[in-house]
Design a protein around this motif. Structure first.
Motif, PDB file in Angstrom:
ATOM      1  N   TYR A 143     -61.683-110.315  -3.308  1.00  0.00           N
ATOM      2  CA  TYR A 143     -62.421-111.566  -3.463  1.00  0.00           C
ATOM      3  C   TYR A 143     -61.454-112.675  -3.861  1.00  0.00           C
ATOM      4  CZ  TYR A 143     -66.745-108.906  -3.202  1.00  0.00           C
ATOM      5  OH  TYR A 143     -67.765-108.105  -2.764  1.00  0.00           O
ATOM      6  N   TYR A 225     -64.230-113.758   0.549  1.00  0.00           N
ATOM      7  CA  TYR A 225     -63.814-112.363   0.647  1.00  0.00           C
ATOM      8  C   TYR A 225     -62.832-112.218   1.799  1.00  0.00           C
ATOM      9  CZ  TYR A 225     -64.175-107.343   1.573  1.00  0.00           C
ATOM     10  OH  TYR A 225     -63.897-106.006   1.793  1.00  0.00           O
ATOM     11  N   ASP A 227     -60.455-109.219   3.888  1.00  0.00           N
ATOM     12  CA  ASP A 227     -60.035-107.835   4.109  1.00  0.00           C
ATOM     13  C   ASP A 227     -59.076-107.810   5.303  1.00  0.00           C
ATOM     14  OD1 ASP A 227     -61.491-107.921   6.484  1.00  0.00           O
ATOM     15  OD2 ASP A 227     -63.209-106.872   5.660  1.00  0.00           O
TER      16      ASP A 227
END
Length: 324
Positions: A143, A225, A227
Motif C-alpha cells: 500500500y 495499492y 503489486d
C-alpha cells in the motif's frame, strides 16, 4: 548580430507555448480531466525518453516498464520511511544501476535479439519481485499512503518533462548526439571513425532509463495499492513504443504528437472495450506501422520538402537571390 538563430528559436518557442498551455490546466479542469492530463504528461515523458535512445540508435527497447516499475516499487518500499525527494533519488540510483548492468550486458546485441531480450527482461524482473514478495515479505503487493495530491503529481511530471526536453535539446547539439546519429546509420562506420559504440549506447540507455524510473516513482502515489502485475505490466512498454512511432521518434517533440491522440484513444477503448483492449491495441500498432512507418513528423517533412525546394528555387531566381 543576434546569437538566437532560427534553429534555436523554433524548438524553444514551441516548447514555451506547450508548457504555457499545460501550466493552466489544474486551474481550468475538474478531477477527471486532471487525471487525463497526468496520463498525457507521464506518457509524454516515457515516449520522449524512449525516443532519446531508440530514435537515433534504432534499437527497439521493450524495457520501459522495467524501469517504470522499479521507480514505482522503490516508492512503495521506501515512501513511508524516507522523505519523498530522497525516495526519488534512491529510485533514480536503482534505475541507473539496473540500466548500467543491462546496457553493458546487452547493447552488444542488435536487431531482433535486443528486442527479445528487453521483452524477456520485463517478465524476469516481474517474477523476481513476485518471488521476493511471496517468499520474503509473505505479502503480495504494497500500500502507498503518501500526502501527495493529484496536482502535486502533475507538477512534478511537468517539471520532469521540462528537464527531459532541455536535456534532449542539448544532447541533439552535442558530440554525443552526433555520435549516436552515426551509430544509427551504420555502427561499422562509427567504429572506424573512432567512436566507442558500446559506451555511447550505454550512456544514452542509462539516461533514458533514469527518466523512465523517475516517472514511475512520481506516478506511484497515484495508486493506493501496487503489486508486480500493476507495476510491471508489459502493455505499458508497447503503448510507449506505439506513441513514439506515431509521432516520430527521431525528432525531440515528435513523440508528443503521438502521445496526445493515442492517450485519448486508449482512454476511450479502456472505458468501452476493456475485454478487447489488447486486440484493439494490436490493430492500432499494425495501422501505424503500415501507414505511418516514419511517424507524423516524417510524413509532414516528406510533403513539405518539395514546397521548400520550390520556394528556394524561386528565391534564387530573383535578382540578387544568391547574394551573400
Amino acid at each position: 548580430m543576434s546569437i538566437l538563430k532560427p534553429d534555436f528559436i523554433k524548438p524553444v518557442g514551441l516548447g514555451a507555448v506547450i508548457f504555457a498551455a499545460l501550466a493552466f490546466l489544474p486551474s481550468l479542469v475538474d478531477s477527471y480531466y486532471m487525471s487525463l492530463g497526468i496520463s498525457i504528461v507521464s506518457f509524454a515523458v516515457l515516449a520522449t525518453a524512449w525516443s532519446m535512445f531508440s530514435g537515433p540508435t534504432r534499437y527497439i527497447s521493450l524495457a520501459t516498464v522495467v524501469f517504470f516499475g522499479i521507480g514505482a516499487y522503490t516508492v512503495a518500499v521506501l515512501g513511508e520511511v524516507l522523505p519523498f525527494p530522497l525516495v526519488l533519488v534512491c529510485a533514480g540510483l536503482a534505475g541507473t544501476v539496473i540500466a548500467l548492468l543491462v546496457g553493458f550486458s546487452t547493447l552488444r546485441l542488435a536487431g531482433v535479439y535486443f528486442v527479445i531480450f528487453t521483452f524477456g527482461l520485463t517478465e524476469l524482473v516481474r517474477q523476481v519481485v513476485s518471488w521476493y514478495e511471496v517468499n520474503v515479505t509473505r505479502e503480495m503487493g504494497r500500500y502507498v499512503f503518501l500526502d501527495i495530491t493529484q496536482n502535486d503529481i502533475y507538477w512534478q511530471l511537468l517539471a520532469l518533462f521540462a528537464v527531459l526536453l532541455l536535456t534532449g535539446f542539448i544532447l541533439g547539439r552535442s558530440r554525443l548526439g552526433f555520435a549516436l546519429r552515426i551509430i544509427g546509420e551504420d555502427e561499422t562506420v562509427a567504429k572506424h571513425c573512432g567512436i566507442d559504440v558500446t559506451r555511447v549506447k550505454v550512456a544514452l540507455f542509462v539516461l533514458s532509463a533514469l527518466f523512465m524510473t523517475l516517472t514511475g516513482a512520481i506516478m506511484a502515489p497515484r495508486w493506493t495499492y501496487i503489486d508486480p502485475v500493476i507495476a510491471f505490466n508489459p502493455m505499458l512498454s508497447f503503448q510507449v513504443v506505439i506513441m513514439a512511432l506515431l509521432g516520430g521518434p527521431r525528432r525531440l517533440l515528435g513523440p508528443l504528437l503521438g502521445v496526445v491522440p493515442l492517450t485519448l484513444l486508449f482512454e476511450i477503448l479502456t472505458a468501452n472495450f476493456p475485454n478487447h483492449f489488447s486486440i484493439l491495441l494490436g490493430c492500432v500498432f499494425l495501422v501505424i506501422v503500415y501507414l505511418l512507418p516514419g511517424g507524423v513528423v516524417d510524413l509532414y517533412e516528406k510533403y513539405s520538402a518539395p514546397k521548400k525546394r520550390v520556394l528556394a528555387t524561386e528565391q534564387n531566381a530573383k535578382p540578387g537571390g544568391n547574394a551573400a
